[in-house]
Design an enzyme around this catalytic site. Structure first.
Site, PDB file in Angstrom:
ATOM      1  NE  ARG A  96      -4.063   1.772   1.007  1.00 33.58           N
ATOM      2  CZ  ARG A  96      -5.334   1.630   0.511  1.00 33.58           C
ATOM      3  NH1 ARG A  96      -5.782   0.334   0.023  1.00 33.58           N
ATOM      4  NH2 ARG A  96      -6.006   2.859   0.775  1.00 33.58           N
TER       5      ARG A  96
ATOM      6  CB  ILE B 285      -7.920   5.460   3.318  1.00 30.60           C
ATOM      7  CG1 ILE B 285      -9.304   5.258   3.619  1.00 30.60           C
ATOM      8  CG2 ILE B 285      -7.419   6.180   4.364  1.00 30.60           C
ATOM      9  CD1 ILE B 285     -10.397   6.327   4.140  1.00 30.60           C
TER      10      ILE B 285
ATOM     11  CG  ASN C  48     -13.567  13.360   1.100  1.00 28.29           C
ATOM     12  OD1 ASN C  48     -13.844  12.538  -0.198  1.00 28.29           O
ATOM     13  ND2 ASN C  48     -14.245  12.797   2.287  1.00 28.29           N
TER      14      ASN C  48
ATOM     15  CG  HIS D 271     -18.497  11.664   3.989  1.00 27.50           C
ATOM     16  ND1 HIS D 271     -17.981  10.508   3.463  1.00 27.50           N
ATOM     17  CD2 HIS D 271     -19.422  11.372   4.775  1.00 27.50           C
ATOM     18  CE1 HIS D 271     -18.605   9.540   4.536  1.00 27.50           C
ATOM     19  NE2 HIS D 271     -19.370  10.024   5.079  1.00 27.50           N
TER      20      HIS D 271
ATOM     21  CG  ASP E 211      -7.942  14.218  10.053  1.00 26.21           C
ATOM     22  OD1 ASP E 211      -8.254  13.346   9.367  1.00 26.21           O
ATOM     23  OD2 ASP E 211      -8.089  14.858  11.012  1.00 26.21           O
ATOM     24  CB  ALA E 212      -3.805  10.739   9.655  1.00 24.13           C
ATOM     25  N   GLY E 213      -7.278  10.511   9.785  1.00 26.67           N
ATOM     26  CA  GLY E 213      -8.406   9.739  10.091  1.00 26.67           C
ATOM     27  C   GLY E 213      -9.328   9.440   9.029  1.00 26.67           C
TER      28      GLY E 213
ATOM     29  CG  ASP F 107     -14.920  10.133   5.785  1.00 23.02           C
ATOM     30  OD1 ASP F 107     -14.401  10.484   4.778  1.00 23.02           O
ATOM     31  OD2 ASP F 107     -15.484   8.768   5.597  1.00 23.02           O
TER      32      ASP F 107
HETATM   33  C1  GAR Z   1     -20.434  11.307  -3.937  1.00 28.16           C
HETATM   34  O1  GAR Z   1     -21.797  11.601  -3.082  1.00 28.16           O
HETATM   35  C2  GAR Z   1     -19.344  11.436  -2.956  1.00 28.16           C
HETATM   36  O2  GAR Z   1     -19.500  12.282  -1.769  1.00 28.16           O
HETATM   37  C3  GAR Z   1     -19.030  10.264  -2.395  1.00 28.16           C
HETATM   38  O3  GAR Z   1     -19.250   9.310  -3.630  1.00 28.16           O
HETATM   39  C4  GAR Z   1     -20.177  10.125  -4.536  1.00 28.16           C
HETATM   40  C5  GAR Z   1     -19.525  10.206  -5.770  1.00 28.16           C
HETATM   41  O4  GAR Z   1     -20.571  10.684  -6.776  1.00 28.16           O
HETATM   42  N1  GAR Z   1     -18.038   9.808  -1.645  1.00 28.16           N
HETATM   43  C6  GAR Z   1     -17.854   9.058  -0.798  1.00 28.16           C
HETATM   44  O5  GAR Z   1     -18.940   8.209  -0.346  1.00 28.16           O
HETATM   45  C7  GAR Z   1     -16.416   8.864  -0.308  1.00 28.16           C
HETATM   46  N2  GAR Z   1     -16.472   8.315   1.060  1.00 28.16           N
HETATM   47  P1  GAR Z   1     -20.121  10.909  -8.311  1.00 28.16           P
HETATM   48  O6  GAR Z   1     -19.156   9.970  -8.693  1.00 28.16           O
HETATM   49  O7  GAR Z   1     -21.300  10.961  -8.805  1.00 28.16           O
HETATM   50  O8  GAR Z   1     -19.410  12.158  -8.291  1.00 28.16           O
END
Ligand code: GAR
Length: 211
Positions: free
Chosen positions: A76, A103, A118, A120, A152-154, A156
Site C-alpha cells: 500500500r 484512503i 474530500n 462526503h 487528515d489521517a483519520g 472522514d
Molecule cells: C459522492 O456522493 C461523494 O460524496 C461520495 O461518492 C459520490 C460520488 O458521486 N464519496 C464517498 O462516499 C467517499 N466516502 P459521483 O461519482 O457522481 O461524483
C-alpha cells in the site's frame, strides 16, 4: 494549531480531482471551471481504477487522466507514493477527492497538507466510512446531508469546510437519497472550491477559514 494561510495564486488555481465512479461531482467542477471568473481549473483527474464514467468525462473535457491501482503495487505504501508522485506532477494548488473511494497514506497527506479536501455524503461526524447513505438510512435519521472537509489521517475526521442538510423522505432508499444529496453536494463543492481558489484559506485547529 495555526498553520500558514494558503494564499490565492495570481492565476487560476490548479485543481486535481480524484475519482472512483460516476463523476457527477467532477462534471460539476469541470462545468464551473469553463467560466474564467471561477478562479480554478481542473488540470488533471486521477483514479484508482480504469473503466469508470468519471475518466470518460475528464477525457471529453480534454483533461489529462492517470490511474494508479492499489493492486499494481507490492504494498500500500508504494501505491501511496506513486499516487503522490503522479498527482504532484500536475503541481496542484488543491486536490479534491470527489467520490474517490480510497484512503491515502501519510506520504500523500504530508505532500498535500491542508490542500487535500474530500466531499462526503453525510453530515460528519455522523456516518463516516464507505457506506454513509446506507448507514444513515439504517439508523433512521430524518436529516442527513453532505460535508466538505480537509482530509487528515483519520477516516472522514478532518476540519469541516462546509455542510448542507438534506431531509430524508419516508420512502427514500439508498439510491434516491444519495441522488438528492449529490444534487446539493455538487453545488456545495463548486461554491467552496471556487471560494478557496479565489480567496485562499487557512486551517486553524478544527476551523477552516476562507477570507
Ligand atoms: C459522492 O456522493 C461523494 O460524496 C461520495 O461518492 C459520490 C460520488 O458521486 N464519496 C464517498 O462516499 C467517499 N466516502 P459521483 O461519482 O457522481 O461524483
Amino acid at each position: 494549531m495555526r498553520r500558514p494561510a494558503i494564499r490565492p495564486a495570481s492565476r487560476p488555481a490548479r485543481v486535481v480531482v480524484l475519482v472512483s465512479g460516476t463523476g457527477s461531482l467532477l462534471a460539476a467542477l469541470l462545468d464551473a471551471a469553463t467560466d474564467p471568473a471561477y478562479g480554478a481549473r481542473v488540470v488533471a483527474v486521477g483514479a484508482d481504477r480504469h473503466g469508470i464514467a468519471a475518466l470518460d468525462r475528464a477525457r471529453q473535457a480534454d483533461v489529462p487522466t492517470y490511474v494508479r491501482k492499489v493492486r499494481d503495487f507490492p504494498e500500500r505504501a508504494a501505491w501511496d507514493r506513486a499516487l503522490t508522485e503522479a498527482t504532484a506532477s500536475y503541481e496542484p494548488d488543491l486536490v479534491v477527492s470527489a467520490g474517490f473511494m480510497k484512503i491515502v497514506g501519510q506520504v500523500f497527506l504530508d505532500r498535500f497538507a491542508d490542500r487535500y479536501i474530500n466531499s462526503h455524503p453525510a453530515l460528519l461526524p455522523s456516518f463516516p466510512g464507505a457506506h454513509p447513505v446506507r448507514d444513515a438510512l439504517a439508523y433512521g435519521v430524518q436529516v442527513s446531508g453532505c460535508t466538505l472537509h480537509v482530509v487528515d489521517a483519520g477516516v472522514d475526521t478532518g476540519p469541516v469546510i462546509a455542510q448542507r442538510a438534506v431531509e430524508v423522505g419516508a420512502d427514500d432508499d439508498e439510491a434516491s437519497l444519495h441522488e438528492r444529496i449529490k444534487a446539493v453536494e455538487r453545488a456545495m463543492l463548486v461554491t467552496h472550491v471556487g471560494r478557496m481558489a479565489r480567496a485562499g484559506w487557512s486551517v486553524e485547529g478544527r476551523r477552516v477559514r476562507i477570507p
